[in-house]
Design a protein around this motif. Sequence first.
Motif, PDB file in Angstrom:
ATOM      1  N   VAL A  23      -6.107  -0.472   1.714  1.00  8.96           N
ATOM      2  CA  VAL A  23      -5.108  -0.832   0.711  1.00  8.96           C
ATOM      3  C   VAL A  23      -4.659  -2.259   0.989  1.00  8.96           C
ATOM      4  CG1 VAL A  23      -2.944  -0.217  -0.392  1.00  8.96           C
ATOM      5  CG2 VAL A  23      -4.374   1.570   0.626  1.00  8.96           C
TER       6      VAL A  23
ATOM      7  N   SER B 205      -2.439  -5.732   0.282  1.00  5.71           N
ATOM      8  CA  SER B 205      -1.067  -6.029  -0.161  1.00  5.71           C
ATOM      9  C   SER B 205      -1.052  -7.091  -1.244  1.00  5.71           C
ATOM     10  CB  SER B 205      -0.238  -6.483   1.038  1.00  5.71           C
ATOM     11  OG  SER B 205      -0.852  -7.607   1.637  1.00  5.71           O
TER      12      SER B 205
ATOM     13  N   ARG C 230       3.673  11.347  -2.879  1.00  4.09           N
ATOM     14  CA  ARG C 230       2.641  10.378  -3.270  1.00  4.09           C
ATOM     15  C   ARG C 230       1.246  10.998  -3.281  1.00  4.09           C
ATOM     16  NH1 ARG C 230       1.582   6.007  -0.128  1.00  4.09           N
ATOM     17  NH2 ARG C 230       2.131   7.074   1.825  1.00  4.09           N
TER      18      ARG C 230
ATOM     19  N   GLN D  17      -5.604  -2.017  -4.438  1.00  2.66           N
ATOM     20  CA  GLN D  17      -4.391  -2.791  -4.224  1.00  2.66           C
ATOM     21  C   GLN D  17      -3.196  -1.869  -4.009  1.00  2.66           C
ATOM     22  OE1 GLN D  17      -4.095  -5.450  -7.633  1.00  2.66           O
ATOM     23  NE2 GLN D  17      -4.956  -7.114  -6.414  1.00  2.66           N
ATOM     24  N   ALA D  18      -2.207  -2.388  -3.345  1.00  4.38           N
ATOM     25  CA  ALA D  18      -0.978  -1.618  -3.137  1.00  4.38           C
ATOM     26  C   ALA D  18      -0.429  -1.165  -4.489  1.00  4.38           C
ATOM     27  CB  ALA D  18       0.043  -2.471  -2.401  1.00  4.38           C
ATOM     28  N   GLY D  19       0.002   0.090  -4.517  1.00  2.05           N
ATOM     29  CA  GLY D  19       0.499   0.681  -5.749  1.00  2.05           C
ATOM     30  C   GLY D  19      -0.562   1.423  -6.535  1.00  2.05           C
TER      31      GLY D  19
ATOM     32  N   SER E  18       0.456   5.616  -5.506  1.00  2.00           N
ATOM     33  CA  SER E  18       1.422   4.680  -4.904  1.00  2.00           C
ATOM     34  C   SER E  18       0.995   4.277  -3.501  1.00  2.00           C
ATOM     35  CB  SER E  18       2.819   5.307  -4.876  1.00  2.00           C
ATOM     36  OG  SER E  18       3.233   5.652  -6.176  1.00  2.00           O
ATOM     37  N   LEU E  19      -0.257   3.900  -3.376  1.00  2.00           N
ATOM     38  CA  LEU E  19      -0.792   3.589  -2.062  1.00  2.00           C
ATOM     39  C   LEU E  19      -0.140   2.347  -1.471  1.00  2.00           C
ATOM     40  CD1 LEU E  19      -4.484   4.499  -2.768  1.00  2.00           C
ATOM     41  CD2 LEU E  19      -3.139   5.398  -0.862  1.00  2.00           C
ATOM     42  N   LYS E  20       0.008   2.369  -0.151  1.00  2.00           N
ATOM     43  CA  LYS E  20       0.633   1.283   0.600  1.00  2.00           C
ATOM     44  C   LYS E  20      -0.372   0.731   1.614  1.00  2.00           C
ATOM     45  CE  LYS E  20       4.993   3.881   0.518  1.00  2.00           C
ATOM     46  NZ  LYS E  20       6.065   4.493   1.351  1.00  2.00           N
ATOM     47  N   PRO E  21      -0.200  -0.508   2.037  1.00  2.00           N
ATOM     48  CA  PRO E  21      -1.104  -1.053   3.058  1.00  2.00           C
ATOM     49  C   PRO E  21      -1.162  -0.193   4.313  1.00  2.00           C
ATOM     50  CG  PRO E  21       0.139  -2.825   2.057  1.00  2.00           C
ATOM     51  CD  PRO E  21       0.706  -1.545   1.498  1.00  2.00           C
ATOM     52  N   GLU E  22      -0.072   0.447   4.668  1.00  2.00           N
ATOM     53  CA  GLU E  22      -0.069   1.294   5.870  1.00  2.00           C
ATOM     54  C   GLU E  22      -0.855   2.587   5.683  1.00  2.00           C
ATOM     55  OE1 GLU E  22       2.581  -0.045   4.311  1.00  2.00           O
ATOM     56  OE2 GLU E  22       4.326   1.314   4.374  1.00  2.00           O
ATOM     57  N   ASP E  23      -1.329   2.863   4.477  1.00  2.00           N
ATOM     58  CA  ASP E  23      -2.213   4.013   4.265  1.00  2.00           C
ATOM     59  C   ASP E  23      -3.661   3.694   4.627  1.00  2.00           C
ATOM     60  OD1 ASP E  23      -0.348   4.736   1.287  1.00  2.00           O
ATOM     61  OD2 ASP E  23      -0.205   5.762   3.220  1.00  2.00           O
TER      62      ASP E  23
END
Length: 128
Positions: free
Chosen positions: A126, A128, A68, A13-15, A86-91
């Motif tokens: 990842v 959101s 990050r 999940q994100a984060g 701190s993963l983001k969907p764009e990763d």
Amino acid sequence: QVQLVESGGGLVQAGGSLRLSCASSGATFSTYAAGWFRQAPGSQHDLIAAITRSGSTNTYYADFVKGRFTISRDNAKNTVYLQMNSLKPEDTAVYYCATRYSAVPGHLFLRGDDYDYWGQGTQVTVSS
């Protein structure tokens, strides 16, 4: 012949966080510089981070992962790591490790064309 095997990808999940590993065989790993790249669908191969063969403080990070992600290596285990926080969907992408022989201990290689050996890739997704 150098072989690289990535592991540690998955769905998060994100984060959240993931740690990717890249195990090397077939060469004196301590003489090889390394990098992590990623490729999202429809996008080019992007350099994320690079590390010298000595694995000291001489590292490089793309702006979009600075603060990050952390690249590191354990030459005794022939492994390079990518800690992703701190993963983001764009990763979301397929992540690849790459290595090449480095005659100069402190040299960083920042282009895909600089690298001679590539792993098969590991998917990171990842949500959101």
